[in-house]
Design a protein around this motif. Structure first.
Motif, PDB file in Angstrom:
ATOM      1  N   GLN A  53       0.893  -1.183   0.099  1.00  0.00           N
ATOM      2  CA  GLN A  53       0.075  -0.195  -0.142  1.00  0.00           C
ATOM      3  C   GLN A  53       0.807   1.263   0.142  1.00  0.00           C
ATOM      4  O   GLN A  53       0.287   2.340  -0.645  1.00  0.00           O
ATOM      5  CB  GLN A  53      -0.985   0.028   1.354  1.00  0.00           C
ATOM      6  N   LYS A  54       1.904   1.228   0.635  1.00  0.00           N
ATOM      7  CA  LYS A  54       3.169   2.192   0.813  1.00  0.00           C
ATOM      8  C   LYS A  54       3.580   2.514  -0.516  1.00  0.00           C
ATOM      9  O   LYS A  54       4.140   3.622  -1.052  1.00  0.00           O
ATOM     10  CB  LYS A  54       3.815   2.224   2.107  1.00  0.00           C
ATOM     11  N   ASN A  55       3.970   1.374  -1.327  1.00  0.00           N
ATOM     12  CA  ASN A  55       5.035   1.349  -2.431  1.00  0.00           C
ATOM     13  C   ASN A  55       4.649   0.067  -3.212  1.00  0.00           C
ATOM     14  O   ASN A  55       5.541  -1.007  -3.114  1.00  0.00           O
ATOM     15  CB  ASN A  55       6.517   1.397  -2.076  1.00  0.00           C
ATOM     16  N   ASN A  56       3.715   0.157  -4.261  1.00  0.00           N
ATOM     17  CA  ASN A  56       3.526  -0.842  -4.890  1.00  0.00           C
ATOM     18  C   ASN A  56       4.422  -1.596  -6.027  1.00  0.00           C
ATOM     19  O   ASN A  56       4.219  -2.355  -6.739  1.00  0.00           O
ATOM     20  CB  ASN A  56       1.842  -0.883  -5.426  1.00  0.00           C
ATOM     21  N   ARG A  57       5.536  -0.590  -5.990  1.00  0.00           N
ATOM     22  CA  ARG A  57       6.685  -1.251  -7.277  1.00  0.00           C
ATOM     23  C   ARG A  57       7.768  -1.660  -6.579  1.00  0.00           C
ATOM     24  O   ARG A  57       8.649  -1.981  -7.092  1.00  0.00           O
ATOM     25  CB  ARG A  57       7.083   0.370  -7.854  1.00  0.00           C
ATOM     26  N   LEU A  58       7.685  -2.206  -5.247  1.00  0.00           N
ATOM     27  CA  LEU A  58       8.537  -3.114  -4.550  1.00  0.00           C
ATOM     28  C   LEU A  58       8.981  -4.326  -5.318  1.00  0.00           C
ATOM     29  O   LEU A  58       8.130  -5.003  -5.676  1.00  0.00           O
ATOM     30  CB  LEU A  58       8.449  -3.436  -3.312  1.00  0.00           C
ATOM     31  N   SER A  59      10.215  -4.733  -5.506  1.00  0.00           N
ATOM     32  CA  SER A  59      10.490  -6.149  -6.255  1.00  0.00           C
ATOM     33  C   SER A  59      10.296  -7.008  -5.049  1.00  0.00           C
ATOM     34  O   SER A  59      10.058  -6.514  -3.697  1.00  0.00           O
ATOM     35  CB  SER A  59      11.891  -6.176  -6.597  1.00  0.00           C
ATOM     36  N   PHE A  60      10.306  -8.332  -5.397  1.00  0.00           N
ATOM     37  CA  PHE A  60       9.641  -9.377  -4.354  1.00  0.00           C
ATOM     38  C   PHE A  60      11.161  -9.451  -3.391  1.00  0.00           C
ATOM     39  O   PHE A  60      10.899  -9.423  -2.012  1.00  0.00           O
ATOM     40  CB  PHE A  60       9.759 -10.581  -4.764  1.00  0.00           C
ATOM     41  N   SER A  61      12.422  -8.939  -3.668  1.00  0.00           N
ATOM     42  CA  SER A  61      13.369  -8.853  -2.652  1.00  0.00           C
ATOM     43  C   SER A  61      13.407  -7.738  -1.926  1.00  0.00           C
ATOM     44  O   SER A  61      13.735  -7.727  -0.750  1.00  0.00           O
ATOM     45  CB  SER A  61      14.807  -8.818  -3.617  1.00  0.00           C
ATOM     46  N   GLU A  62      13.266  -6.576  -2.371  1.00  0.00           N
ATOM     47  CA  GLU A  62      12.599  -5.225  -1.721  1.00  0.00           C
ATOM     48  C   GLU A  62      11.699  -5.604  -0.542  1.00  0.00           C
ATOM     49  O   GLU A  62      11.826  -5.200   0.599  1.00  0.00           O
ATOM     50  CB  GLU A  62      12.596  -4.111  -2.660  1.00  0.00           C
ATOM     51  N   LEU A  63      10.732  -6.195  -0.781  1.00  0.00           N
ATOM     52  CA  LEU A  63       9.361  -6.671  -0.230  1.00  0.00           C
ATOM     53  C   LEU A  63       9.934  -7.300   1.027  1.00  0.00           C
ATOM     54  O   LEU A  63       9.596  -7.151   1.988  1.00  0.00           O
ATOM     55  CB  LEU A  63       8.479  -6.998  -0.958  1.00  0.00           C
ATOM     56  N   ALA A  64      10.501  -8.440   0.767  1.00  0.00           N
ATOM     57  CA  ALA A  64      11.060  -9.294   1.567  1.00  0.00           C
ATOM     58  C   ALA A  64      11.942  -8.540   2.556  1.00  0.00           C
ATOM     59  O   ALA A  64      11.773  -8.868   3.924  1.00  0.00           O
ATOM     60  CB  ALA A  64      11.988 -10.582   0.956  1.00  0.00           C
ATOM     61  N   GLU A  65      12.645  -7.679   2.263  1.00  0.00           N
ATOM     62  CA  GLU A  65      13.456  -6.917   3.293  1.00  0.00           C
ATOM     63  C   GLU A  65      12.636  -6.000   3.974  1.00  0.00           C
ATOM     64  O   GLU A  65      12.783  -5.956   5.285  1.00  0.00           O
ATOM     65  CB  GLU A  65      14.557  -5.708   2.673  1.00  0.00           C
ATOM     66  N   VAL A  66      11.632  -5.740   3.549  1.00  0.00           N
ATOM     67  CA  VAL A  66      10.619  -4.548   4.181  1.00  0.00           C
ATOM     68  C   VAL A  66       9.898  -5.259   5.346  1.00  0.00           C
ATOM     69  O   VAL A  66       9.690  -4.852   6.622  1.00  0.00           O
ATOM     70  CB  VAL A  66       9.862  -3.782   3.411  1.00  0.00           C
ATOM     71  N   VAL A  67       9.431  -6.614   4.936  1.00  0.00           N
ATOM     72  CA  VAL A  67       8.535  -7.514   5.975  1.00  0.00           C
ATOM     73  C   VAL A  67       9.177  -8.528   6.611  1.00  0.00           C
ATOM     74  O   VAL A  67       8.575  -9.136   7.332  1.00  0.00           O
ATOM     75  CB  VAL A  67       7.382  -7.950   5.181  1.00  0.00           C
ATOM     76  N   GLY A  68      10.410  -8.570   6.418  1.00  0.00           N
ATOM     77  CA  GLY A  68      11.466  -9.595   7.221  1.00  0.00           C
ATOM     78  C   GLY A  68      11.100 -11.207   6.916  1.00  0.00           C
ATOM     79  O   GLY A  68      10.913 -11.939   7.623  1.00  0.00           O
ATOM     80  N   SER A  69      10.873 -11.392   5.538  1.00  0.00           N
ATOM     81  CA  SER A  69      10.787 -12.697   5.023  1.00  0.00           C
ATOM     82  C   SER A  69      11.826 -12.891   4.090  1.00  0.00           C
ATOM     83  O   SER A  69      12.444 -12.078   3.571  1.00  0.00           O
ATOM     84  CB  SER A  69       9.193 -12.654   4.739  1.00  0.00           C
ATOM     85  N   SER A  70      11.464 -14.089   3.310  1.00  0.00           N
ATOM     86  CA  SER A  70      12.175 -14.377   2.077  1.00  0.00           C
ATOM     87  C   SER A  70      11.433 -13.793   0.806  1.00  0.00           C
ATOM     88  O   SER A  70      10.356 -13.840   0.763  1.00  0.00           O
ATOM     89  CB  SER A  70      12.708 -15.882   1.940  1.00  0.00           C
ATOM     90  N   ALA A  71      12.328 -13.552  -0.334  1.00  0.00           N
ATOM     91  CA  ALA A  71      11.625 -13.296  -1.376  1.00  0.00           C
ATOM     92  C   ALA A  71      10.899 -14.370  -1.994  1.00  0.00           C
ATOM     93  O   ALA A  71       9.685 -14.004  -2.533  1.00  0.00           O
ATOM     94  CB  ALA A  71      12.667 -12.979  -2.665  1.00  0.00           C
TER      95      ALA A  71
END
Length: 91
Positions: A23-41
């Motif tokens: 919702q904050k940034n829908n252009r995140l790659s899966f790798s970037e998303l993983a870093e933000v949420v604390g999970s794996s890509a």
């Protein structure tokens, strides 16, 4: 953490963190998303695909008419809604 805007549409806390991040940034790659949420890509990719197949995340297509050609673009729009209650004056 409390995520009232995604409560009821996500299965667990990781889904809620993913939805909040997108919702904050829908252009995140899966790798970037993983870093933000604390999970794996890979986990994020599986979760996002499941949220898409469940209809929680839906693609939106937009068309731009340019003088020389039409260009097709896609975007992911994430939002939540709440049921309309008769007499609700917040709208």
């Amino acid at each position: 953490m409390n995520f009232p805007e995604t409560a009821g549409i996500a299965r667990d806390d990781l889904d809620r963190r993913i939805l909040t991040a997108l919702q904050k940034n829908n252009r995140l790659s899966f790798s970037e998303l993983a870093e933000v949420v604390g999970s794996s890509a890979a986990s994020c990719m599986r979760r996002v695909n499941k949220l898409r197949s469940d209809g929680v995340i839906r693609p939106v297509e937009s068309y731009a008419h340019l003088p020389t050609r039409d260009v097709k673009a896609s975007a992911v729009v994430i939002g939540t809604s709440r049921p309309t209650v008769e007499g609700d004056s917040d709208r």
